[in-house]
Design a protein around this motif. Structure first.
Motif, PDB file in Angstrom:
ATOM      1  N   GLN A   1      11.797 -28.894  -3.766  1.00 58.56           N
ATOM      2  CA  GLN A   1      10.983 -29.251  -4.926  1.00 58.56           C
ATOM      3  C   GLN A   1       9.496 -29.202  -4.572  1.00 58.56           C
ATOM      4  OE1 GLN A   1      12.390 -29.553  -7.858  1.00 58.56           O
ATOM      5  NE2 GLN A   1      10.327 -29.693  -8.741  1.00 58.56           N
ATOM      6  N   ASP A   2       9.156 -29.744  -3.391  1.00 55.19           N
ATOM      7  CA  ASP A   2       7.748 -29.750  -2.952  1.00 55.19           C
ATOM      8  C   ASP A   2       7.225 -28.332  -2.773  1.00 55.19           C
ATOM      9  OD1 ASP A   2       7.736 -32.466  -2.990  1.00 55.19           O
ATOM     10  OD2 ASP A   2       7.990 -32.723  -0.840  1.00 55.19           O
ATOM     11  N   LEU A   3       8.057 -27.442  -2.208  1.00 55.40           N
ATOM     12  CA  LEU A   3       7.635 -26.048  -2.026  1.00 55.40           C
ATOM     13  C   LEU A   3       7.394 -25.398  -3.385  1.00 55.40           C
ATOM     14  CD1 LEU A   3       9.973 -24.613   0.780  1.00 55.40           C
ATOM     15  CD2 LEU A   3       7.567 -25.212   0.960  1.00 55.40           C
ATOM     16  N   LYS A   4       8.310 -25.657  -4.300  1.00 54.21           N
ATOM     17  CA  LYS A   4       8.224 -25.078  -5.641  1.00 54.21           C
ATOM     18  C   LYS A   4       6.919 -25.483  -6.325  1.00 54.21           C
ATOM     19  CE  LYS A   4      11.529 -23.990  -9.217  1.00 54.21           C
ATOM     20  NZ  LYS A   4      12.799 -24.331  -9.841  1.00 54.21           N
ATOM     21  N   GLU A   5       6.597 -26.772  -6.191  1.00 51.88           N
ATOM     22  CA  GLU A   5       5.359 -27.268  -6.801  1.00 51.88           C
ATOM     23  C   GLU A   5       4.120 -26.578  -6.231  1.00 51.88           C
ATOM     24  OE1 GLU A   5       5.361 -31.537  -6.431  1.00 51.88           O
ATOM     25  OE2 GLU A   5       7.186 -31.660  -7.649  1.00 51.88           O
ATOM     26  N   LYS A   6       4.237 -26.140  -4.970  1.00 48.17           N
ATOM     27  CA  LYS A   6       3.101 -25.453  -4.334  1.00 48.17           C
ATOM     28  C   LYS A   6       3.185 -23.933  -4.504  1.00 48.17           C
ATOM     29  CE  LYS A   6       1.786 -28.875  -0.903  1.00 48.17           C
ATOM     30  NZ  LYS A   6       2.222 -29.979  -1.740  1.00 48.17           N
ATOM     31  N   GLY A   7       4.192 -23.468  -5.222  1.00 50.72           N
ATOM     32  CA  GLY A   7       4.346 -22.034  -5.478  1.00 50.72           C
ATOM     33  C   GLY A   7       4.759 -21.242  -4.237  1.00 50.72           C
ATOM     34  N   ILE A   8       5.456 -21.897  -3.313  1.00 52.22           N
ATOM     35  CA  ILE A   8       5.899 -21.210  -2.086  1.00 52.22           C
ATOM     36  C   ILE A   8       7.410 -20.977  -2.169  1.00 52.22           C
ATOM     37  CG2 ILE A   8       6.058 -21.365   0.441  1.00 52.22           C
ATOM     38  CD1 ILE A   8       3.653 -23.333   0.305  1.00 52.22           C
ATOM     39  N   LYS A   9       7.808 -19.734  -1.890  1.00 51.54           N
ATOM     40  CA  LYS A   9       9.243 -19.433  -1.902  1.00 51.54           C
ATOM     41  C   LYS A   9       9.823 -19.643  -0.493  1.00 51.54           C
ATOM     42  CE  LYS A   9       8.927 -15.825  -5.429  1.00 51.54           C
ATOM     43  NZ  LYS A   9       7.744 -14.964  -5.330  1.00 51.54           N
ATOM     44  N   PRO A  10      11.100 -20.035  -0.398  1.00 47.44           N
ATOM     45  CA  PRO A  10      11.701 -20.272   0.931  1.00 47.44           C
ATOM     46  C   PRO A  10      11.581 -19.054   1.855  1.00 47.44           C
ATOM     47  CG  PRO A  10      13.203 -20.956  -0.806  1.00 47.44           C
ATOM     48  CD  PRO A  10      12.025 -20.348  -1.492  1.00 47.44           C
ATOM     49  N   GLU A  11      11.673 -17.852   1.286  1.00 47.93           N
ATOM     50  CA  GLU A  11      11.595 -16.650   2.143  1.00 47.93           C
ATOM     51  C   GLU A  11      10.186 -16.379   2.662  1.00 47.93           C
ATOM     52  OE1 GLU A  11      12.806 -16.850  -0.914  1.00 47.93           O
ATOM     53  OE2 GLU A  11      12.262 -15.134  -2.159  1.00 47.93           O
ATOM     54  N   GLU A  12       9.200 -17.125   2.145  1.00 52.36           N
ATOM     55  CA  GLU A  12       7.821 -16.955   2.630  1.00 52.36           C
ATOM     56  C   GLU A  12       7.503 -17.859   3.828  1.00 52.36           C
ATOM     57  OE1 GLU A  12       5.286 -15.761  -1.295  1.00 52.36           O
ATOM     58  OE2 GLU A  12       6.010 -17.823  -1.206  1.00 52.36           O
ATOM     59  N   ILE A  13       8.431 -18.711   4.186  1.00 50.67           N
ATOM     60  CA  ILE A  13       8.209 -19.617   5.325  1.00 50.67           C
ATOM     61  C   ILE A  13       8.393 -18.847   6.638  1.00 50.67           C
ATOM     62  CG2 ILE A  13       9.094 -21.682   6.518  1.00 50.67           C
ATOM     63  CD1 ILE A  13       7.658 -22.382   3.930  1.00 50.67           C
TER      64      ILE A  13
ATOM     65  N   ASN B   1      31.832 -19.976  -2.669  1.00 50.91           N
ATOM     66  CA  ASN B   1      33.028 -19.629  -1.885  1.00 50.91           C
ATOM     67  C   ASN B   1      33.122 -20.425  -0.574  1.00 50.91           C
ATOM     68  OD1 ASN B   1      31.124 -18.508  -0.218  1.00 50.91           O
ATOM     69  ND2 ASN B   1      31.767 -16.381  -0.522  1.00 50.91           N
ATOM     70  N   GLY B   2      32.202 -21.388  -0.400  1.00 45.22           N
ATOM     71  CA  GLY B   2      32.267 -22.252   0.771  1.00 45.22           C
ATOM     72  C   GLY B   2      31.496 -21.729   1.974  1.00 45.22           C
ATOM     73  N   GLU B   3      30.898 -20.530   1.834  1.00 46.70           N
ATOM     74  CA  GLU B   3      30.147 -19.923   2.935  1.00 46.70           C
ATOM     75  C   GLU B   3      28.744 -20.551   3.035  1.00 46.70           C
ATOM     76  OE1 GLU B   3      30.815 -15.423   3.173  1.00 46.70           O
ATOM     77  OE2 GLU B   3      28.666 -15.656   2.745  1.00 46.70           O
ATOM     78  N   TYR B   4      28.274 -20.737   4.259  1.00 46.88           N
ATOM     79  CA  TYR B   4      26.916 -21.275   4.455  1.00 46.88           C
ATOM     80  C   TYR B   4      25.930 -20.138   4.670  1.00 46.88           C
ATOM     81  CZ  TYR B   4      28.680 -25.986   4.591  1.00 46.88           C
ATOM     82  OH  TYR B   4      29.261 -27.178   4.231  1.00 46.88           O
ATOM     83  N   PHE B   5      24.714 -20.308   4.149  1.00 50.81           N
ATOM     84  CA  PHE B   5      23.677 -19.285   4.317  1.00 50.81           C
ATOM     85  C   PHE B   5      22.358 -19.939   4.728  1.00 50.81           C
ATOM     86  CE2 PHE B   5      21.163 -20.168   0.505  1.00 50.81           C
ATOM     87  CZ  PHE B   5      22.068 -20.872  -0.279  1.00 50.81           C
ATOM     88  N   SER B   6      21.486 -19.130   5.331  1.00 46.14           N
ATOM     89  CA  SER B   6      20.183 -19.629   5.768  1.00 46.14           C
ATOM     90  C   SER B   6      19.229 -19.678   4.577  1.00 46.14           C
ATOM     91  CB  SER B   6      19.632 -18.703   6.853  1.00 46.14           C
ATOM     92  OG  SER B   6      18.309 -19.085   7.162  1.00 46.14           O
ATOM     93  N   ILE B   7      18.574 -20.796   4.369  1.00 41.14           N
ATOM     94  CA  ILE B   7      17.648 -20.939   3.238  1.00 41.14           C
ATOM     95  C   ILE B   7      16.298 -20.283   3.553  1.00 41.14           C
ATOM     96  CG2 ILE B   7      16.286 -22.626   1.913  1.00 41.14           C
ATOM     97  CD1 ILE B   7      18.773 -24.393   1.880  1.00 41.14           C
ATOM     98  N   PHE B   8      15.783 -20.509   4.776  1.00 43.57           N
ATOM     99  CA  PHE B   8      14.491 -19.925   5.174  1.00 43.57           C
ATOM    100  C   PHE B   8      14.785 -18.678   5.998  1.00 43.57           C
ATOM    101  CE2 PHE B   8      14.073 -24.549   4.773  1.00 43.57           C
ATOM    102  CZ  PHE B   8      13.163 -24.599   3.727  1.00 43.57           C
ATOM    103  N   LYS B   9      15.250 -17.629   5.323  1.00 42.11           N
ATOM    104  CA  LYS B   9      15.869 -16.528   6.053  1.00 42.11           C
ATOM    105  C   LYS B   9      14.891 -15.684   6.863  1.00 42.11           C
ATOM    106  CE  LYS B   9      15.971 -13.645   1.988  1.00 42.11           C
ATOM    107  NZ  LYS B   9      16.623 -13.399   0.757  1.00 42.11           N
ATOM    108  N   ASN B  10      13.585 -15.780   6.598  1.00 37.73           N
ATOM    109  CA  ASN B  10      12.608 -15.019   7.388  1.00 37.73           C
ATOM    110  C   ASN B  10      11.882 -15.879   8.428  1.00 37.73           C
ATOM    111  OD1 ASN B  10      13.095 -12.590   5.998  1.00 37.73           O
ATOM    112  ND2 ASN B  10      11.913 -13.387   4.277  1.00 37.73           N
ATOM    113  N   ALA B  11      12.300 -17.127   8.555  1.00 34.38           N
ATOM    114  CA  ALA B  11      11.583 -18.041   9.460  1.00 34.38           C
ATOM    115  C   ALA B  11      12.167 -18.006  10.870  1.00 34.38           C
ATOM    116  CB  ALA B  11      11.676 -19.464   8.919  1.00 34.38           C
ATOM    117  N   GLU B  12      11.272 -18.226  11.847  1.00 31.82           N
ATOM    118  CA  GLU B  12      11.750 -18.538  13.191  1.00 31.82           C
ATOM    119  C   GLU B  12      12.008 -20.037  13.207  1.00 31.82           C
ATOM    120  OE1 GLU B  12       9.102 -17.311  16.285  1.00 31.82           O
ATOM    121  OE2 GLU B  12       9.425 -15.195  15.873  1.00 31.82           O
TER     122      GLU B  12
END
Ligand SMILES: [Zn+2]
Length: 189
Positions: free
Chosen positions: A2-14, A36-47
């Protein structure tokens, strides 16, 4: 999110996620769950930066720590993880320091910008009420290490002008403390 959204930052920009440790209450936000129960990375471009000790323990927890290091929190992010041993100067003004104590691989974060400094001591100084160095959480695996590290870091950082940032505090986002432990400035939750 929610905080990222308010700042206009997308998770893939982290670019970086700095992990003080990988207990489930600090790491749940790195992964999401599909229908389907599979887990995925939210910040997919982050180290994802974490101490080597912490990362190894998460993958092979012991009889005590296995209740807090969950496979669903690391399997989907494994390829993004970068580890360090004692200290890491990640970027100018962004430093991580391994402390142990709360968990074997626990680390703290120091942020500096010009004459300003903010530190996040995570769970070795979880709330402003934990200033007594002997007060440690029941979750600490190595309490004496927490005590000695807190003592040394307070010596350095309780200078009246360093911000201490909190994750678990119900009252303050941040405080400045002097050597006597008095709050000299604060940001309320
Ligand atoms: Zn913790």
């Amino acid at each position: 999110m929610q905080d990222l959204k308010e700042k206009g930052i997308k998770p893939e920009e982290i670019d970086y996620c700095l992990m003080t440790h990988l207990h489930y209450d600090h790491v749940l936000g790195l992964t999401g769950k599909r229908e389907n129960g599979e887990y995925f990375s939210i910040f997919k471009n982050a180290e994802i930066i974490v101490s080597e000790t912490e990362w190894l323990e998460m993958k092979q927890p012991n009889i005590r720590s296995k209740s807090t290091y969950w496979p669903e929190n690391w399997q989907a992010i494994e390829s993004q993880v970068k580890t360090f041993k004692n200290e890491l100067d990640l970027l100018p003004g962004v430093k991580m320091i391994h402390t142990g104590g709360h968990s074997a691989g626990h680390a703290v974060i120091e942020l500096t910008s010009g004459a300003e400094r903010a530190v996040h001591m995570a769970d070795i100084f979880p709330t402003h009420a934990h200033q007594n160095v002997l007060w440690v959480t029941a979750y600490d695996d190595y309490p004496l290490d927490s005590i000695f590290q807190k003592q040394a870091l307070f010596e350095k950082w309780r200078d009246g002008s360093t911000w201490f940032l909190f994750y678990h505090d119900a009252k303050y986002h941040a405080v400045k403390l002097d050597q006597a432990g008095e709050i000299t400035d604060s940001i309320l939750v």
